[in-house]
Design an enzyme around this catalytic site. Structure first.
Site, PDB file in Angstrom:
ATOM      1  N   PHE A 175      40.745  43.758  32.533  1.00 47.12           N
ATOM      2  CA  PHE A 175      40.331  44.642  31.439  1.00 47.12           C
ATOM      3  C   PHE A 175      38.817  44.708  31.261  1.00 47.12           C
ATOM      4  CE2 PHE A 175      40.172  40.626  29.051  1.00 47.12           C
ATOM      5  CZ  PHE A 175      39.040  40.823  28.270  1.00 47.12           C
ATOM      6  N   LYS A 199      46.260  49.791  40.331  1.00 50.55           N
ATOM      7  CA  LYS A 199      46.992  49.434  39.110  1.00 50.55           C
ATOM      8  C   LYS A 199      46.003  48.792  38.149  1.00 50.55           C
ATOM      9  CE  LYS A 199      48.779  45.983  37.311  1.00 50.55           C
ATOM     10  NZ  LYS A 199      48.304  46.227  35.931  1.00 50.55           N
ATOM     11  N   GLU A 202      46.671  47.028  31.901  1.00 51.03           N
ATOM     12  CA  GLU A 202      47.434  47.784  30.895  1.00 51.03           C
ATOM     13  C   GLU A 202      46.633  47.961  29.606  1.00 51.03           C
ATOM     14  OE1 GLU A 202      47.998  44.902  32.232  1.00 51.03           O
ATOM     15  OE2 GLU A 202      49.032  43.462  30.925  1.00 51.03           O
ATOM     16  N   SER A 252      42.408  36.709  36.032  1.00 53.47           N
ATOM     17  CA  SER A 252      42.326  35.280  35.717  1.00 53.47           C
ATOM     18  C   SER A 252      42.760  34.440  36.921  1.00 53.47           C
ATOM     19  CB  SER A 252      43.218  34.983  34.517  1.00 53.47           C
ATOM     20  OG  SER A 252      44.534  35.384  34.821  1.00 53.47           O
ATOM     21  N   CYS A 307      33.043  37.544  34.062  1.00 52.14           N
ATOM     22  CA  CYS A 307      33.269  36.405  34.961  1.00 52.14           C
ATOM     23  C   CYS A 307      31.938  35.786  35.360  1.00 52.14           C
ATOM     24  CB  CYS A 307      34.060  36.828  36.187  1.00 52.14           C
ATOM     25  SG  CYS A 307      33.129  37.912  37.252  1.00 52.14           S
ATOM     26  N   GLU A 406      38.010  28.190  30.810  1.00 53.87           N
ATOM     27  CA  GLU A 406      37.323  29.473  30.603  1.00 53.87           C
ATOM     28  C   GLU A 406      37.670  29.985  29.197  1.00 53.87           C
ATOM     29  OE1 GLU A 406      38.689  32.927  32.913  1.00 53.87           O
ATOM     30  OE2 GLU A 406      36.604  33.568  33.046  1.00 53.87           O
TER      31      GLU A 406
END
Ligand code: NAD
Length: 506
Positions: A175, A199, A202, A252, A307, A406
């Site tokens: 995201f 893909k 979402e 992740s 990240c 994280e």
């Protein structure tokens, strides 16, 4: 008269074989839906179908059918489409950035950065003609058979290696960079002659859908690039499908590892970028203004949802004396609010589960005995949406959750060490290896740091050492599973196979 309520937010379309479609248009029934939210207001702006499996199958079929003709197009022709696409992205720059602010919550400046860095990748994909060049070695051997009489020394044998496209490639994205991360993947994949199914997360599918639509306006033939929304069920279907040849994943660590194992067990090549826990080492001799500017940008930029976010600062020796009061003051000046509000320097986090997770980390830091220097729970925050204020801990130590895991939010933990070597051994304990940064005015320290930090991206007096598109995005350890990274020459190698040809002419 009472105002007419706005229509309910509609489902996000799939993009298959050159056009938008819904699962119901393809004869399937819509699966469970995930709301797409504006994180600054909490308002629902659309719904993502989490399991449009008919659409996924149709996308694979479209990509497989489009592959032979697309792969046969000269690479220069394929790149002409990418050149046009770059122009269209420039024309639609503001629209794309505004879409990111709306569905992700970044500040306008950060959203512009997301689009700009994405365009860099599109430009780099136009280098495909050079990146796809093979290599040749004439006269690897001599054959005495079928020799002409005048050719006393025999017939020469030559060898070459060509780089050829793979076929159907899959990209699964997170995201936190809704436009840029998909552009790490598909422009280079299609420039190399592959076809692609994206893909997106979402949580942020709308920017990706617009990105894919614009590629078709630029002239990409139907089926070369397709988009399917969804969650784990769709990801699993796409990566294990018999037509799939390669899988690019960013997200992740837990999911990256799972995707890597699943894809490679199914015989696919895979590059899976995972999570991170990044350290910034502050030496006493560093330029103090550069430290504060770099650490604030790294820890709190993009609300810590990067990240490459610097999550831990190690103050070496007497650096702690000036660094801690100055970073507290600078972080306290950050203006939190909706990303497009005037003067806003930090937006919301993506959703309520993220906010709850980050607040849980702050609670755990307090319980574990770290000193809360700036409490992001206590500052004035907008009433709606998912906001967390900038947070700074001092006296953090190994073993605390705020050091081991994280956080992916605006929380900076400060540790103290007495020497550079002690700082290096602390940061090298981490199971992650995305990036590490040193601030120093000593070339000796900088070189020692660069040599011994066990990470794939190093910053020297730079808070966010993001590689430009010509360099690979080089995470190590649990930040990456695979061999060839995203971007740079690695990407062209990842999206092509080598074919060796040995030639003898009688
Ligand atoms: P995430 O792992 O939750 O989701 C990423 C993608 O995987 C989404 O498209 C999601 O739908 C899909 N997914 C989730 N669970 C799945 C499952 N069980 N099986 C198959 N697919 C699944 O990540 P996120 O929260 O969207 O993104 C944040 C994470 O991404 C952070 O950990 C961040 O460090 C990482 N990230 C890494 C890089 C990098 O280059 N190393 C870059 C950006 C973000």
């Amino acid at each position: 008269m009472a105002p007419v309520p706005p229509p309910p937010p509609g489902p996000v379309h799939q993009f298959i074989a050159g056009r938008r479609a819904l699962e119901s248009d393809l004869g399937g029934s819509p699966g469970p839906a995930h709301p797409v939210l504006n994180p600054a207001t909490g308002e629902t702006i659309a719904h993502t179908d989490l399991a449009p499996l008919r659409a996924a199958e149709a996308a694979i079929r479209a990509a497989a059918e489009a592959f032979p003709a697309w792969a046969a197009r000269p690479v220069g022709d394929r790149c002409q489409v990418i050149f046009k696409y770059k122009q269209l992205l420039e024309q639609h720059f503001d629209e794309l950035a505004a879409g990111i602010v709306r569905e992700h919550g970044k500040t306008s400046g950060e959203a512009a950065g997301d689009v700009r860095r994405g365009i860099d990748c599109v430009e780099f994909a136009c280098a495909a003609p050079v990146l796809l060049m093979g290599r040749t070695l004439p006269q690897i051997a001599v054959s005495s058979s079928f020799c002409r009489t005048e050719d006393k020394s025999g017939v020469g044998i030559d060898s070459a290696v060509d780089r050829v496209p793979l076929g159907v490639c899959i990209g699964i994205t997170p995201f936190n960079f809704p436009v840029m991360v998909p552009l790490w993947m598909w422009p280079m994949a299609v420039a190399c002659g592959n076809t692609f199914i994206l893909k997106p997360s979402e949580k942020v599918p709308l920017s990706a859908l617009r990105e894919v639509e614009l590629a078709h306006e630029a002239g990409l033939p139907p089926g070369v690039l397709n988009l399917v929304t969804g969650g784990p069920a769709v990801a699993e279907f796409l990566i294990t499908h018999e037509e799939t040849r390669a899988v690019s994943f960013v997200g992740s660590t837990k999911v990256a590892h799972h995707i890597y194992k699943t894809a490679t067990a199914a015989g696919k090549r895979a590059q899976c970028m995972g999570g991170a826990k990044n350290y910034m080492v502050i030496m006493p001799d560093a330029n103090r203004d550069a430290v504060i500017e770099g650490v604030v940008g790294s820890a709190f930029g993009n609300t810590g949802q990067r990240c490459l976010a610097g999550s831990v600062a190690i103050a070496v020796g007497e650096a702690a004396e000036w660094f801690i009061p100055r970073i507290r003051e600078a972080a306290g000046r950050i203006k939190v609010g909706p990303g497009d509000a005037a003067g806003c320097t930090m937006g919301p986090v993506i959703d309520e589960p993220s906010r709850a997770r980050i607040l849980g980390f702050i609670d755990s830091g307090v319980q574990d005995g770290a000193s809360l220097v700036l409490d992001g729970r206590a500052c004035a925050l907008p009433a709606s949406g998912w906001f967390v204020g900038p947070t700074v801990f001092d006296n953090a130590r190994p073993g605390m959750r705020i050091i081991e895991e994280e956080i992916f939010g605006p929380v900076l933990s400060i540790m103290r060490e007495s020497t550079l070597d002690a700082a290096l051994s602390t940061l090298n304990r981490s199971r992650y290896g995305n990036m590490a940064v040193i601030f120093t005015s000593s070339g000796y320290n900088a070189r020692r740091f660069k040599t011994h930090a066990q990470v794939g991206m190093v910053g020297i007096n730079v808070g966010v050492p993001a590689p430009m598109a010509a360099f690979p995005f080089s995470g190590w350890k649990h930040s990456f599973f695979g061999d060839l990274h995203a971007n740079g020459e690695d990407a062209a190698r990842f999206y092509t196979e080598s074919k060796v040809v040995v030639t003898r002419w009688m």
